[in-house]
Design a protein around this motif. Structure first.
Motif, PDB file in Angstrom:
ATOM      1  N   SER A  43       0.706  -1.042   0.047  1.00  9.39           N
ATOM      2  CA  SER A  43      -0.079  -0.179  -0.006  1.00  9.39           C
ATOM      3  C   SER A  43       1.017   1.131   0.026  1.00  9.39           C
ATOM      4  N   CYS A 105      -7.310   6.158  -3.721  1.00  3.58           N
ATOM      5  CA  CYS A 105      -7.432   4.719  -3.585  1.00  3.58           C
ATOM      6  C   CYS A 105      -7.338   4.222  -4.931  1.00  3.58           C
ATOM      7  N   PHE A 106      -7.409   4.872  -6.098  1.00  5.62           N
ATOM      8  CA  PHE A 106      -7.380   4.367  -7.317  1.00  5.62           C
ATOM      9  C   PHE A 106      -6.734   5.264  -8.002  1.00  5.62           C
ATOM     10  N   GLU A 113      -4.464   1.855  -8.817  1.00  7.00           N
ATOM     11  CA  GLU A 113      -4.119   1.193  -7.570  1.00  7.00           C
ATOM     12  C   GLU A 113      -3.904   2.335  -6.569  1.00  7.00           C
ATOM     13  N   LYS A 116      -5.614   3.118   1.023  1.00  7.31           N
ATOM     14  CA  LYS A 116      -6.750   2.709   1.468  1.00  7.31           C
ATOM     15  C   LYS A 116      -7.690   3.889   1.865  1.00  7.31           C
ATOM     16  N   SER A 151      -5.840  -1.822  10.595  1.00 12.32           N
ATOM     17  CA  SER A 151      -7.267  -1.871   9.878  1.00 12.32           C
ATOM     18  C   SER A 151      -8.407  -1.928  10.553  1.00 12.32           C
ATOM     19  N   ILE A 187     -15.761   3.019  -0.441  1.00 11.76           N
ATOM     20  CA  ILE A 187     -14.551   3.095  -0.842  1.00 11.76           C
ATOM     21  C   ILE A 187     -13.588   2.577  -0.048  1.00 11.76           C
ATOM     22  N   VAL A 188     -13.417   3.130   1.180  1.00 12.80           N
ATOM     23  CA  VAL A 188     -12.699   2.681   2.278  1.00 12.80           C
ATOM     24  C   VAL A 188     -12.774   1.419   2.540  1.00 12.80           C
ATOM     25  N   TYR A 190     -14.102  -1.290   0.794  1.00 14.98           N
ATOM     26  CA  TYR A 190     -13.794  -1.935  -0.480  1.00 14.98           C
ATOM     27  C   TYR A 190     -12.237  -2.129  -0.223  1.00 14.98           C
ATOM     28  N   LYS A 191     -11.566  -1.192   0.020  1.00  9.46           N
ATOM     29  CA  LYS A 191     -10.005  -1.252   0.032  1.00  9.46           C
ATOM     30  C   LYS A 191      -9.576  -2.013   1.276  1.00  9.46           C
ATOM     31  N   HIS A 192     -10.117  -2.280   1.976  1.00  7.38           N
ATOM     32  CA  HIS A 192      -9.875  -3.073   3.193  1.00  7.38           C
ATOM     33  C   HIS A 192     -10.427  -4.481   3.250  1.00  7.38           C
TER      34      HIS A 192
END
Length: 208
Positions: A43, A105-106, A113, A116, A151, A187-188, A190-192
């Motif tokens: 990350s 995040c993207f 990529e 988070k 996390s 979004i957060v 999803y990234k987790h």
């Protein structure tokens, strides 16, 4: 062409691009020559900066991690403040907040990529919903202190923010909708997902 000359659209693009600047990656490469995209969790966030670099130089790692948090948090804040200064609507400011997190995040600079979204999310939400975000930070601090799992602390803070936003502001001022908050949360989360899977399996490592 009218689409791209619209001031709101210009700010949305700016928010996404600035949000995508990978400060953690840049700082780590500049000061240690380390590519954090190839180590640790891969990350670009502060947690991975600290995790990877502390093996080489713990003191420098902490400084770079703190700098990463601050710079990531300021990404959306700067654009929102500029938008506010020229009189863009609250709806536009919320859109900028969401796009800043989305950019982080993207990232367009990292083949979509990225990190988070926690620090960037905290930055924009502290500006837009200060009370709820402060409560979330308290929850984050307590969870981080007791579990040492980054996390879990982030997800706990996010949960408190969402719940408190509905309690304190049943209708979000000026926009009458929780949609931007829920989009940022989605979004957060999803990234987790990989972290959540490891938490369920009790395989998540302590990192804070």
């Amino acid at each position: 062409m009218d689409f791209f000359t619209n001031i709101n659209v210009q700010f949305y693009i700016l928010a996404y691009i600035i949000g995508g600047i990978p400060f953690g990656l840049i700082l780590a490469k500049t000061f240690t020559g380390t590519n954090i995209k190839e180590a640790g969790s891969k990350s670009i966030g502060a947690t991975n900066v600290l995790r990877v670099l502390k093996e080489k130089d713990p003191k420098l790692a902490r400084k770079l991690a703190i700098a990463t948090v601050i710079l990531d948090a300021l990404k959306g804040v700067v654009v929102i403040l500029l938008a506010k200064a020229i009189g863009l609507s609250y709806a536009a400011q919320w859109a900028i907040a969401v796009l800043s997190v989305l950019g982080h995040c993207f990232s367009p600079f990292l083949k979509f990529e990225g990190g988070k979204g926690v620090a960037t999310g905290v930055g924009v939400l502290l500006l837009m919903l200060p009370i709820e975000t402060l409560l979330a930070l308290v929850a984050w601090a307590i969870t981080a202190k007791t579990t040492k799992i980054s996390s879990l602390a982030s997800l706990s803070g996010l949960f408190v923010l969402i719940i408190s936003s509905f309690i304190i502001h049943p209708e979000i001022p000026h926009i009458k909708s929780h949609a931007p908050i829920l989009l940022i949360a989605a979004i957060v989360v999803y990234k987790h997902i990989p972290n959540i899977v490891r938490l369920i399996k009790r395989e998540e490592k302590a990192a804070v």
